[in-house]
Design an enzyme around this catalytic site. Structure first.
Site, PDB file in Angstrom:
ATOM      1  N   ASN A  83       0.711  -0.980  -0.100  1.00  0.00           N
ATOM      2  CA  ASN A  83       0.080  -0.365  -0.201  1.00  0.00           C
ATOM      3  C   ASN A  83       0.599   1.363   0.024  1.00  0.00           C
ATOM      4  O   ASN A  83       0.878   1.190   0.952  1.00  0.00           O
ATOM      5  CB  ASN A  83      -0.876  -0.098   1.305  1.00  0.00           C
ATOM      6  CG  ASN A  83      -1.885   1.139   1.036  1.00  0.00           C
ATOM      7  OD1 ASN A  83      -1.720   1.427   1.364  1.00  0.00           O
ATOM      8  ND2 ASN A  83      -2.968   1.365  -0.463  1.00  0.00           N
TER       9      ASN A  83
ATOM     10  N   ARG B 298      -0.837   4.236   1.079  1.00  0.00           N
ATOM     11  CA  ARG B 298      -1.821   5.055   0.190  1.00  0.00           C
ATOM     12  C   ARG B 298      -3.366   5.271   0.799  1.00  0.00           C
ATOM     13  O   ARG B 298      -3.785   6.158   0.134  1.00  0.00           O
ATOM     14  CB  ARG B 298      -2.200   4.414  -0.787  1.00  0.00           C
ATOM     15  CG  ARG B 298      -2.119   4.334  -2.167  1.00  0.00           C
ATOM     16  CD  ARG B 298      -3.018   3.722  -3.026  1.00  0.00           C
ATOM     17  NE  ARG B 298      -3.426   4.337  -5.072  1.00  0.00           N
ATOM     18  CZ  ARG B 298      -5.092   4.707  -4.317  1.00  0.00           C
ATOM     19  NH1 ARG B 298      -5.664   4.132  -3.958  1.00  0.00           N
ATOM     20  NH2 ARG B 298      -4.935   4.985  -5.853  1.00  0.00           N
ATOM     21  N   CYS B 299      -3.568   4.487   1.721  1.00  0.00           N
ATOM     22  CA  CYS B 299      -4.711   4.658   2.078  1.00  0.00           C
ATOM     23  C   CYS B 299      -4.997   5.671   3.414  1.00  0.00           C
ATOM     24  O   CYS B 299      -6.566   6.485   3.163  1.00  0.00           O
ATOM     25  CB  CYS B 299      -5.227   3.274   3.316  1.00  0.00           C
ATOM     26  SG  CYS B 299      -5.227   1.756   2.830  1.00  0.00           S
ATOM     27  N   MET B 300      -3.848   5.961   3.126  1.00  0.00           N
ATOM     28  CA  MET B 300      -4.621   7.577   4.623  1.00  0.00           C
ATOM     29  C   MET B 300      -4.417   8.470   3.654  1.00  0.00           C
ATOM     30  O   MET B 300      -3.695  10.259   4.377  1.00  0.00           O
ATOM     31  CB  MET B 300      -2.852   7.521   5.707  1.00  0.00           C
ATOM     32  CG  MET B 300      -3.097   6.363   6.708  1.00  0.00           C
ATOM     33  SD  MET B 300      -2.343   6.749   8.084  1.00  0.00           S
ATOM     34  CE  MET B 300      -0.824   6.562   7.249  1.00  0.00           C
TER      35      MET B 300
END
Length: 406
Positions: A350, A395-397
């Protein structure tokens, strides 16, 4: 300041990104509400904040303008009428059974300045916050043991999911779980009433009120012509079709590639198993390398979506859409199956690409990081002992708003 929404790749130099600084909402997590709020552990707030601040600092050190959910939503709510309308909608989504409690909560929140109100909505409204104590129904009485009138929003630091900036437009997502739906409402108001964030003329590809679920971790902008999207545990075929048809009709994009990925928690979104790190390099979790089912959506002459099934090796498909002679898939965890599983659980693939060949990763995923380094990728690591408890990586954050074109 970088004007507006402009995002035609996963790897172009990142100019502007939307984050949420992790806050009190994670302290609203208790074993009683873990499952509903999608956590299986409680991050230690003090350390998680330090880690998140370091993430923002690494981005700023690399020339990225960092904007925050609370500030940008507050700007959108400066008008009293807009604020009242927003609060009504937010309370509608908050599962408050009691009319009396709802009125008391509304009165308590509407008096706050916009920034304070948004912070409180994210942190959750506790029973001890307001004066209302009267149980007018059995349901009121039964629920009175739970400390919150309104659940906190501990998932918001994963700002990737409530929306996605694609081209010169935005998706405001219909999140697949009830507990996360309110996050996208903040983004919707940002889009409608915050011109710094979304100037006049910004497009809306998908809206909060559309009924089918779609989440940002499944949306990858491969280049100026191609968007990849995961058909996953949280993104449905109906939502993909609606997004694709709307966007392909009103933008320069030519195709949407649909990755059919396993529907399970470990592979929650496409970006937990596949991300782009350079012009010709991708990280991949070995378990999806096998025969992967892909579909291509393009537009017919009538403006309606055409679907074709794509049966080819992933590297060949990527070479074709990117117009490259070769593409390299870098395995998360290398060739060690245990490292691959461990690092995938802690979001080893990620990665957040902030310029071609430069990525931000969690330092704990040292096997994958070492591999990326050996492949010539510039790896900027951040500490993640506490942030990673939420099961999401850099990437999620992050929600990239503006990138340079390639």
């Amino acid at each position: 300041m970088h004007p507006g929404i402009h995002n035609y790749s996963e790897i172009g130099k990142l100019n502007k990104v939307l984050l949420h600084r992790i806050g009190e909402e994670v302290e609203g997590l208790v074993p009683d509400n873990f499952e509903r709020l999608l956590f299986d552990d409680i991050p230690f707030l003090k350390v998680a904040r330090q880690e998140h601040d370091r993430f923002a600092e690494v981005l700023r050190e690399n020339g990225v303008e960092v904007i925050y959910y609370v500030d940008e939503t507050a700007k959108a709510l400066s008008d009293d009428g807009v604020r009242a309308e927003f609060l009504d909608k937010f309370l509608d989504e908050s599962n408050i059974i009691s009319e009396g409690a709802r009125e008391a909560i509304y009165d308590y929140l509407i008096k706050m300045p916009p920034k304070e109100m948004v912070s409180k909505l994210i942190a959750g409204v506790k029973r001890t916050d307001i004066e209302y104590h009267e149980a007018k129904s059995l349901a009121d009485f039964i629920s009175s043991a739970y400390p919150f009138y309104m659940d906190p929003m501990p998932n918001l630091y994963f700002t990737r999911d409530p929306g996605a900036c694609v081209g010169n437009g935005l998706n405001v997502h219909h999140m697949s779980t009830r507990t996360r739906r309110r996050e996208a409402l903040l983004l919707k108001y940002m889009f409608m009433h915050n011109r710094d964030f979304a100037p006049e003329g910004s497009q809306l590809w998908y809206d909060y009120d559309h009924e089918a679920s779609i989440e940002g971790g499944d949306v990858l902008v491969l280049n100026a012509e191609t968007v990849a999207i995961g058909l996953s545990q949280r993104t449905t075929a109906a939502a993909i079709e609606r997004f694709a048809e709307n966007m392909l009709n009103k933008s320069t994009f030519k195709r949407v590639l649909v990755f059919n990925i396993p529907k399970c928690r470990a592979f929650m979104h496409l970006d937990t198993v596949f991300t782009m790190v350079d012009y010709d390099k991708f990280t991949i979790h070995p378990e999806i390398e096998g025969p992967l089912q892909l579909f291509e959506i393009t537009l017919g002459k009538d403006g309606k979506a055409n679907f074709t099934s794509v049966t080819d090796d992933l590297t060949n498909i990527l070479k074709k859409v990117l117009g490259l002679p070769a593409v390299e898939l870098i395995r998360c965890g290398g060739n060690d199956p245990m490292a691959a599983q461990r690092e995938q659980w802690n979001d080893g693939s990620n990665t957040l690409c902030i310029a071609p060949g430069t990525v931000v990763t969690y330092e704990r995923n040292y096997v994958t990081n070492d591999l990326l380094d050996k492949k010539g990728i510039n790896v900027l690591t951040i500490p993640s002992a506490e942030l990673s408890r939420g099961r999401g990586g850099p990437r999620c954050m992050s929600c990239p708003v503006n990138r340079d074109d390639l």
